[in-house]
Design a protein around this motif. Structure first.
Motif, PDB file in Angstrom:
ATOM      1  N   MET A   1       5.245  38.886  40.841  1.00  0.00           N
ATOM      2  CA  MET A   1       3.915  38.696  39.532  1.00  0.00           C
ATOM      3  C   MET A   1       3.691  37.405  39.295  1.00  0.00           C
ATOM      4  SD  MET A   1       4.670  40.766  35.380  1.00  0.00           S
ATOM      5  CE  MET A   1       3.749  41.580  36.337  1.00  0.00           C
ATOM      6  N   PRO A   2       2.583  36.717  39.169  1.00  0.00           N
ATOM      7  CA  PRO A   2       2.819  35.236  38.894  1.00  0.00           C
ATOM      8  C   PRO A   2       2.827  34.632  37.281  1.00  0.00           C
ATOM      9  CG  PRO A   2       0.819  36.588  39.234  1.00  0.00           C
ATOM     10  CD  PRO A   2       1.444  37.249  39.472  1.00  0.00           C
ATOM     11  N   ARG A   3       4.141  33.779  37.181  1.00  0.00           N
ATOM     12  CA  ARG A   3       4.571  33.774  35.827  1.00  0.00           C
ATOM     13  C   ARG A   3       2.783  32.663  34.990  1.00  0.00           C
ATOM     14  NH1 ARG A   3       9.664  33.068  34.717  1.00  0.00           N
ATOM     15  NH2 ARG A   3      11.029  33.197  36.460  1.00  0.00           N
ATOM     16  N   LEU A   4       3.708  32.858  33.757  1.00  0.00           N
ATOM     17  CA  LEU A   4       2.184  32.518  32.888  1.00  0.00           C
ATOM     18  C   LEU A   4       2.753  31.719  31.719  1.00  0.00           C
ATOM     19  CD1 LEU A   4       0.862  35.709  32.001  1.00  0.00           C
ATOM     20  CD2 LEU A   4      -0.311  34.706  33.707  1.00  0.00           C
ATOM     21  N   ALA A   5       3.762  31.588  31.905  1.00  0.00           N
ATOM     22  CA  ALA A   5       4.501  30.510  31.296  1.00  0.00           C
ATOM     23  C   ALA A   5       5.409  29.807  31.904  1.00  0.00           C
ATOM     24  CB  ALA A   5       5.231  30.557  30.420  1.00  0.00           C
ATOM     25  N   ASP A   6       5.969  28.329  31.873  1.00  0.00           N
ATOM     26  CA  ASP A   6       7.428  27.937  32.103  1.00  0.00           C
ATOM     27  C   ASP A   6       8.871  28.423  31.619  1.00  0.00           C
ATOM     28  OD1 ASP A   6       5.598  26.031  33.225  1.00  0.00           O
ATOM     29  OD2 ASP A   6       5.643  24.561  32.041  1.00  0.00           O
ATOM     30  N   PRO A   7       9.568  28.755  32.373  1.00  0.00           N
ATOM     31  CA  PRO A   7      10.533  29.429  32.267  1.00  0.00           C
ATOM     32  C   PRO A   7      11.592  28.154  30.925  1.00  0.00           C
ATOM     33  CG  PRO A   7      11.299  27.822  34.486  1.00  0.00           C
ATOM     34  CD  PRO A   7       9.847  28.620  33.734  1.00  0.00           C
ATOM     35  N   LEU A   8      11.672  28.873  30.260  1.00  0.00           N
ATOM     36  CA  LEU A   8      12.560  28.665  28.698  1.00  0.00           C
ATOM     37  C   LEU A   8      13.885  27.893  29.596  1.00  0.00           C
ATOM     38  CD1 LEU A   8      11.899  31.570  26.279  1.00  0.00           C
ATOM     39  CD2 LEU A   8      11.128  29.144  26.324  1.00  0.00           C
ATOM     40  N   THR A   9      14.010  27.310  28.247  1.00  0.00           N
ATOM     41  CA  THR A   9      16.177  26.319  28.361  1.00  0.00           C
ATOM     42  C   THR A   9      16.950  26.602  27.206  1.00  0.00           C
ATOM     43  OG1 THR A   9      15.575  24.325  27.163  1.00  0.00           O
ATOM     44  CG2 THR A   9      14.960  24.693  29.831  1.00  0.00           C
ATOM     45  N   GLU A  10      18.295  26.630  27.876  1.00  0.00           N
ATOM     46  CA  GLU A  10      19.324  27.684  26.698  1.00  0.00           C
ATOM     47  C   GLU A  10      18.999  25.733  25.329  1.00  0.00           C
ATOM     48  OE1 GLU A  10      21.105  29.319  25.675  1.00  0.00           O
ATOM     49  OE2 GLU A  10      21.454  30.681  28.073  1.00  0.00           O
ATOM     50  N   LEU A  11      19.006  25.006  26.058  1.00  0.00           N
ATOM     51  CA  LEU A  11      18.671  24.022  24.741  1.00  0.00           C
ATOM     52  C   LEU A  11      17.229  24.482  23.831  1.00  0.00           C
ATOM     53  CD1 LEU A  11      18.846  21.098  23.348  1.00  0.00           C
ATOM     54  CD2 LEU A  11      17.666  19.968  24.810  1.00  0.00           C
ATOM     55  N   GLN A  12      16.277  24.815  24.262  1.00  0.00           N
ATOM     56  CA  GLN A  12      14.851  25.270  24.029  1.00  0.00           C
ATOM     57  C   GLN A  12      14.652  26.020  23.033  1.00  0.00           C
ATOM     58  OE1 GLN A  12      12.408  25.373  27.687  1.00  0.00           O
ATOM     59  NE2 GLN A  12      10.790  24.529  26.610  1.00  0.00           N
ATOM     60  N   ILE A  13      15.955  26.759  23.577  1.00  0.00           N
ATOM     61  CA  ILE A  13      16.257  28.876  22.493  1.00  0.00           C
ATOM     62  C   ILE A  13      17.169  27.934  21.320  1.00  0.00           C
ATOM     63  CG2 ILE A  13      17.690  31.127  22.882  1.00  0.00           C
ATOM     64  CD1 ILE A  13      16.402  31.114  25.441  1.00  0.00           C
ATOM     65  N   ARG A  14      18.166  27.232  21.600  1.00  0.00           N
ATOM     66  CA  ARG A  14      18.798  26.670  20.354  1.00  0.00           C
ATOM     67  C   ARG A  14      17.865  26.067  19.187  1.00  0.00           C
ATOM     68  NH1 ARG A  14      22.828  25.369  24.492  1.00  0.00           N
ATOM     69  NH2 ARG A  14      22.525  23.045  24.195  1.00  0.00           N
ATOM     70  N   LYS A  15      17.229  24.944  19.454  1.00  0.00           N
ATOM     71  CA  LYS A  15      16.475  24.254  18.850  1.00  0.00           C
ATOM     72  C   LYS A  15      15.302  25.109  18.551  1.00  0.00           C
ATOM     73  CE  LYS A  15      17.361  19.356  20.954  1.00  0.00           C
ATOM     74  NZ  LYS A  15      16.860  18.201  21.485  1.00  0.00           N
ATOM     75  N   ALA A  16      15.026  26.207  18.929  1.00  0.00           N
ATOM     76  CA  ALA A  16      13.384  26.372  18.156  1.00  0.00           C
ATOM     77  C   ALA A  16      13.671  27.020  16.558  1.00  0.00           C
ATOM     78  CB  ALA A  16      13.264  28.463  18.621  1.00  0.00           C
ATOM     79  N   LYS A  17      12.992  26.810  14.996  1.00  0.00           N
ATOM     80  CA  LYS A  17      13.494  26.863  13.650  1.00  0.00           C
ATOM     81  C   LYS A  17      12.673  27.636  13.681  1.00  0.00           C
ATOM     82  CE  LYS A  17      16.870  23.170  14.050  1.00  0.00           C
ATOM     83  NZ  LYS A  17      17.952  23.575  13.909  1.00  0.00           N
ATOM     84  N   GLY A  65      23.679  36.845  20.862  1.00  0.00           N
ATOM     85  CA  GLY A  65      24.017  37.549  21.440  1.00  0.00           C
ATOM     86  C   GLY A  65      23.833  38.545  22.614  1.00  0.00           C
ATOM     87  N   MET A  66      22.947  38.360  23.139  1.00  0.00           N
ATOM     88  CA  MET A  66      22.201  38.350  24.360  1.00  0.00           C
ATOM     89  C   MET A  66      21.912  36.820  24.996  1.00  0.00           C
ATOM     90  SD  MET A  66      19.614  40.905  26.007  1.00  0.00           S
ATOM     91  CE  MET A  66      20.615  42.321  26.402  1.00  0.00           C
ATOM     92  N   SER A  67      22.257  36.438  25.966  1.00  0.00           N
ATOM     93  CA  SER A  67      21.606  35.450  26.362  1.00  0.00           C
ATOM     94  C   SER A  67      20.411  35.035  27.021  1.00  0.00           C
ATOM     95  CB  SER A  67      22.794  34.776  27.684  1.00  0.00           C
ATOM     96  OG  SER A  67      23.005  35.521  28.476  1.00  0.00           O
ATOM     97  N   LEU A  68      20.100  33.850  27.297  1.00  0.00           N
ATOM     98  CA  LEU A  68      18.963  33.842  27.785  1.00  0.00           C
ATOM     99  C   LEU A  68      19.172  34.930  29.230  1.00  0.00           C
ATOM    100  CD1 LEU A  68      15.720  32.765  28.810  1.00  0.00           C
ATOM    101  CD2 LEU A  68      16.937  30.762  29.949  1.00  0.00           C
ATOM    102  N   ALA A  69      19.616  34.252  29.978  1.00  0.00           N
ATOM    103  CA  ALA A  69      20.192  34.809  31.683  1.00  0.00           C
ATOM    104  C   ALA A  69      20.400  36.666  31.502  1.00  0.00           C
ATOM    105  CB  ALA A  69      21.809  34.149  32.598  1.00  0.00           C
TER     106      ALA A  69
END
Length: 433
Positions: A1-17, A65-69
């Motif tokens: 299945m083709p990706r529709l978006a670039d994968p997230l990173t832990e830094l992006q997730i932590r900085k999401a406000k 509680g549930m990490s990206l991986a």
């Protein structure tokens, strides 16, 4: 299945406000991170069932509680199960687990919110007032309630007492100092006591008191106006009191002058407390509702000089069958004369800023000592000031009972003398007319 978006990173997730509206960050392959307006971050996965349909996305957990991986692995498991026709049971379990996590978080948030409310200045001050009320005189409680409800709660009522600092209180006190200096002093005192309440409840550490001592600007303190060094003026006041047209208010003012009891105690005097034959007034320390009648909360007896008995006998004739010595006047809603009626009478007589009913106490304390040579301990006992310890209290009650009787008659005669210097009618004729 083709990706529709670039994968997230832990830094992006932590900085999401958090934002005004919820939004999603896509990781691709059906996995997304939902960010709520409250800042909660939730993993959601889209999947396709065996028949090709796409149900609503499934919540699989919360970050961190549930990490990206872990979310990526769980998303692959759900999509695989759904594609193999084994999605129903597995997805129901996932939904149950997610709902349980959601409920636990909601419960934790509700508990934290309740704790914050319980620790607010609004709540702590309410509990402080409730604890203090049984030990305070009605006027003391009224003033504290006024300061708390009208000044402190509107300004800082929602602040958390667990983290309240001196800088949080300072603007409120300074504003009060500019507008109502006397209440500002009381507010500073009350805030200190409310902080102590929080410490006693375990909301603050023992050493976390605020630094309030030198916060307010200096200004001349406002003791109750009282004549303490001008016998001529005191004589004028007494002559004016005996000429006051309202007989009930006049009688209460005279009793306040001759016994130097606090005006609230005088205004609420009951006939069962007064023994005209023995010449004594036995004042209960507590009111029937449990509040303080005397400031100390202790029963108190004062002798009644001859001049006071003359006034009281007149009131006895005029209030036959009444519980209270001084009935209410005009539209007063209280069952007895209002204490404010005494202050108003002296203001109407032209003595505003010079003397108050409460000022009689200072007059006795100063002139009784300087002009009549009354012992300080006897004066303190008559003023019903709280002794420093139980031994001293017992000594004052026993030792000074008869001495105080002599002193109060001397004080009444002294006031008569001040009036006589202005060629007034003798006291008995004054009261009887």
């Amino acid at each position: 299945m083709p990706r529709l978006a670039d994968p997230l990173t832990e830094l992006q997730i932590r900085k999401a406000k958090a934002a005004a509206k919820a939004y999603a960050l896509s990781d691709g392959n059906g996995l997304s991170l939902l960010v709520s307006p409250a800042g909660r971050k939730t993993w959601s996965v889209r999947y396709r069932l065996l028949d090709g349909t796409r149900p609503a996305p499934c919540v699989i957990g919360h970050y961190p509680g549930m990490s990206l991986a872990q979310a990526r692995v769980r998303a692959m498991e759900i999509q695989r199960d759904a594609a193999q026709g084994r999605a129903t049971q597995g997805l129901r379990s996932v939904a149950r687990r997610a709902a349980a996590e959601e409920t636990a978080e909601e419960q934790a948030e509700a508990f934290a919110k309740q704790e914050a409310q319980n620790a607010s200045l609004r709540s702590v001050s309410g509990r402080w007032l409730s604890e203090k009320r049984p030990t305070w005189a009605a006027e003391t409680y009224r003033k504290a309630l006024l300061v708390v409800d009208s000044y402190l709660v509107p300004a800082i009522g929602d602040m958390d007492m667990r983290t309240l600092e001196t800088k949080d209180v300072r603007p409120v006190l300074l504003k009060m100092a500019a507008e109502t200096p006397q209440l500002a002093r009381k507010a500073r005192q009350y805030i200190g006591s409310i902080v102590d309440q929080a410490i006693n409840e375990g909301l603050r550490r023992d050493e976390s008191r605020l630094r309030l001592d030198r916060m307010l600007p200096k200004f001349r303190t406002g003791h109750m106006p009282a004549v303490t060094d001008d016998e001529k003026t005191l004589g004028e006041i007494m002559r004016a009191v005996y000429d006051y047209p309202n007989r009930t208010v006049r009688a209460a003012l005279i009793l306040a002058s001759l016994t130097v009891m606090r005006p609230g105690v005088v205004a609420s005097a009951r006939w069962p407390e007064i023994d005209l034959d023995a010449g004594e007034w036995k004042i209960p320390g507590m009111n029937p509702d449990g509040s303080n009648r005397m400031k100390t909360g202790e029963d108190f007896t004062t002798s009644l000089p001859e001049q006071a008995l003359v006034v009281l006998r007149e009131m006895r004739e005029r209030t036959d069958g009444s519980e209270y010595v001084f009935p209410p006047q005009g539209r007063q809603s209280s069952p007895h004369l209002s204490r404010d009626a005494l202050s108003k009478a002296l203001r109407d007589l032209g003595f505003q800023g010079k003397h108050t009913p409460h000022g009689n106490r200072a007059s006795l304390r100063t002139l009784g000592r300087e002009r009549l040579g009354i012992d300080v301990d006897v004066l303190e006992a008559q003023l019903a000031h709280a002794p420093k310890d139980e031994v001293e209290a017992a000594y004052a009650r026993v030792k000074f009972r008869e001495k105080r009787r002599e002193v109060m008659q001397a004080w009444a005669d002294y006031l008569d003398g001040l009036m006589a210097s202005g060629q007034v009618v003798p006291i008995k004729a004054h009261v009887a007319r």
